[in-house]
Design a protein around this motif. Structure first.
Motif, PDB file in Angstrom:
ATOM      1  N   VAL A 145       0.815  -1.219   0.000  1.00 24.56           N
ATOM      2  CA  VAL A 145       0.000   0.000   0.000  1.00 24.56           C
ATOM      3  C   VAL A 145       0.852   1.274   0.000  1.00 24.56           C
ATOM      4  CG1 VAL A 145      -2.038  -1.034   1.081  1.00 24.56           C
ATOM      5  CG2 VAL A 145      -0.264  -0.020   2.519  1.00 24.56           C
ATOM      6  N   SER A 146       2.159   1.105  -0.166  1.00 19.41           N
ATOM      7  CA  SER A 146       2.989   2.312  -0.203  1.00 19.41           C
ATOM      8  C   SER A 146       3.106   2.848  -1.632  1.00 19.41           C
ATOM      9  CB  SER A 146       4.387   2.000   0.352  1.00 19.41           C
ATOM     10  OG  SER A 146       5.098   1.199  -0.573  1.00 19.41           O
ATOM     11  N   SER A 151      -6.162  -0.104   0.818  1.00 20.64           N
ATOM     12  CA  SER A 151      -6.871  -1.214   1.446  1.00 20.64           C
ATOM     13  C   SER A 151      -7.413  -0.721   2.775  1.00 20.64           C
ATOM     14  CB  SER A 151      -5.887  -2.362   1.686  1.00 20.64           C
ATOM     15  OG  SER A 151      -6.364  -3.197   2.713  1.00 20.64           O
ATOM     16  N   PHE A 152      -8.737  -0.625   2.869  1.00 19.96           N
ATOM     17  CA  PHE A 152      -9.310  -0.202   4.153  1.00 19.96           C
ATOM     18  C   PHE A 152     -10.718  -0.760   4.298  1.00 19.96           C
ATOM     19  CE2 PHE A 152     -12.246   3.080   2.675  1.00 19.96           C
ATOM     20  CZ  PHE A 152     -11.700   3.458   1.448  1.00 19.96           C
ATOM     21  N   THR A 161      -4.799   5.074   7.945  1.00 22.22           N
ATOM     22  CA  THR A 161      -3.558   5.831   7.842  1.00 22.22           C
ATOM     23  C   THR A 161      -2.854   5.476   6.535  1.00 22.22           C
ATOM     24  OG1 THR A 161      -2.232   4.103   8.915  1.00 22.22           O
ATOM     25  CG2 THR A 161      -3.211   5.793  10.355  1.00 22.22           C
ATOM     26  N   LEU A 162      -2.037   6.427   6.066  1.00 18.92           N
ATOM     27  CA  LEU A 162      -1.265   6.183   4.844  1.00 18.92           C
ATOM     28  C   LEU A 162      -0.416   4.931   4.990  1.00 18.92           C
ATOM     29  CD1 LEU A 162       0.119   9.604   3.569  1.00 18.92           C
ATOM     30  CD2 LEU A 162      -1.316   7.955   2.329  1.00 18.92           C
ATOM     31  N   ASN A 165      -2.998   1.747   5.402  1.00 20.83           N
ATOM     32  CA  ASN A 165      -4.091   1.609   4.432  1.00 20.83           C
ATOM     33  C   ASN A 165      -3.830   2.250   3.072  1.00 20.83           C
ATOM     34  OD1 ASN A 165      -5.378   2.303   7.411  1.00 20.83           O
ATOM     35  ND2 ASN A 165      -6.237   0.482   6.488  1.00 20.83           N
ATOM     36  N   GLY A 166      -2.748   3.025   2.982  1.00 24.34           N
ATOM     37  CA  GLY A 166      -2.444   3.699   1.716  1.00 24.34           C
ATOM     38  C   GLY A 166      -3.316   4.912   1.455  1.00 24.34           C
ATOM     39  N   ILE A 167      -4.102   5.327   2.446  1.00 26.97           N
ATOM     40  CA  ILE A 167      -5.019   6.455   2.302  1.00 26.97           C
ATOM     41  C   ILE A 167      -5.343   6.977   3.699  1.00 26.97           C
ATOM     42  CG2 ILE A 167      -7.056   4.920   2.318  1.00 26.97           C
ATOM     43  CD1 ILE A 167      -8.370   6.834   0.298  1.00 26.97           C
TER      44      ILE A 167
END
Ligand SMILES: [Zn+2]
Length: 425
Positions: A145-146, A151-152, A161-162, A165-167
């Motif tokens: 997710v970087s 994914s959340f 969180t970034l 979750n990547g967002i």
């Protein structure tokens, strides 16, 4: 790489080659999406976008994974394999070494790769969004997710969180309040998030959107709440297509009413029956439907596993169960694994599958039915809930039309059909 040159690329996952998406692909798992809901609302003209997909694209009723529970089927869908390959054969299993019931949601228990992680590794942008957080880690197994992948869960949208979750700031991004665990918004949030991502500049190539079955557990197709939910879903499916995505719809399992004429649940209390017949401590009944949020089904499903303890043999257990009203099948381990394509190392000595109108529990004292609050019990798990919708928004090519005609598709082939079956063969 620009998309035009990516189109020739295929990605191999667990032995199947998948074509690069010709445009964004949104695969939606309508949790508990029994075909009966669609049938009714199609007849009423209440779900015009799904009706159009079925008319202009492709639609059938597919076979899902048995046991017809959430985790096994989601894992089948995202790995493109049966449970015998991916290993997730329930929401729970008994670890015979420790005697503990183990929740099967850990990514370390999932065998093989996911289609999502392999495409991401090949350079696709991937979004995996689920209603309940219990599925999130397995869905994201191996997903980096970087690199713009996300994914959340809507359950923990407020905490995304970034790093994990990547967002981040998901509630602002989606424009909805944090949804309640027991609400249709928990599912609608998943679809709204997918829509926002497709509206953005950096659109995902693959979206996996997995909903929750709270509505279907609670409301039958004729109830207005269920119809409203499907109308809300339908509007959002239409929006996904309008944004240029191919849309593929399936379900993890169906749903059946398992109450009698008075509204009381038809339950076989199997642990009580076996304790009586064979003695206390001789068997252990595990209900693999169980999760932490069970108010709406009391942890009762149509499929349970029995492990022998003490000196009792599987044959004796099976003899005690044969002929019980409401039991559809009693299988020993080998037969269950062969018939339902299950992993032997996680299977019980005996598998019991209930008929459509019945469910099986452990002991009466261990199940809390107060959460039903006067509602009829609706649940799943058996063979009778393993028939699921399989709908694509665009027509199949010749090769996949033939494939669909030759054998009933399995729901775990939805990515295969959506990636390899749309556009030229
Ligand atoms: Zn489910």
């Amino acid at each position: 790489m620009p998309r035009s040159t990516q189109r020739d690329k295929t990605v191999e996952v667990n032995g199947t080659a998948y074509a690069w998406p010709r445009r964004p692909l949104a695969v939606v798992c309508i949790d508990g999406g029994d075909p009966a809901y669609l049938q009714r609302y199609l007849a009423e003209g209440a779900i015009p976008n799904i009706a159009r997909f079925m008319r202009e694209g492709f639609a059938t009723v597919a076979d899902g994974t048995v046991p017809s529970f959430t985790c096994p089927n989601n894992m089948s869908i995202i790995t493109g394999t049966p449970a015998s390959r991916h290993g997730i054969s329930g929401n729970f299993y008994l670890d015979v070494r420790t005697g503990n019931a183990v929740v099967m949601t850990g990514p370390e228990l999932l065998r093989g790769d996911t289609i999502l992680s392999r495409f991401a590794a090949a350079g696709a942008k991937v979004a995996s969004i689920t209603a309940k957080d219990k599925l999130r880690k397995q869905l994201a197994k191996g997903l980096d997710v970087s690199r713009g992948n996300v994914s959340f869960s809507s359950e923990f949208a407020h905490r995304a969180t970034l790093e994990e979750n990547g967002i981040e700031n998901v509630l602002d991004f989606v424009g909805m309040a944090q949804p309640d665990m027991y609400s249709m918004e928990l599912s609608l949030f998943v679809l709204e998030a997918g829509i926002r991502l497709l509206e953005g500049r950096d659109r995902p190539d693959l979206l996996y959107l997995s909903l929750t079955d709270w509505v279907q557990h609670k409301y039958a197709p004729h109830e207005p709440e269920a119809k409203r939910f499907y109308q809300e879903l339908d509007r959002r499916f239409g929006r996904l297509a309008e944004l240029g995505a191919d849309v593929a719809l399936t379900a993890d399992h169906g749903m059946n009413d398992k109450s009698d004429a008075q509204g009381r649940p038809n339950v076989i209390w199997l642990q009580d029956i076996l304790d009586e017949a064979l003695g206390k401590g001789e068997t252990r009944v595990i209900c693999p439907i169980t999760d932490a949020f069970v108010a709406h089904h009391g942890a009762l499903g149509g499929f349970v596993r029995v492990w022998c303890q003490g000196k009792t043999t599987p044959k004796q257990v099976m003899k005690s169960i044969y002929g019980l009203p409401g039991v559809e099948a009693v299988l020993d381990k080998q037969t269950a694994c062969r018939v339902h394509d299950l992993p032997e190392d996680r299977e019980a000595d005996v598998v019991v599958i209930a008929a459509a109108d019945t469910c099986v529990g452990a002991s009466r004292a261990a199940h809390d039915l107060s959460g039903l609050e006067g509602h009829r019990l609706r649940t799943h798990g058996g063979v009778s809930e393993a028939r699921v919708p399989f709908i694509l928004s665009a027509p199949l090519n010749d090769a996949y039309r033939l494939k669909a005609g030759a054998a009933t598709p399995r729901s775990y082939q939805i990515f295969d059909f959506a990636l390899n079956g749309l556009g030229e063969s």
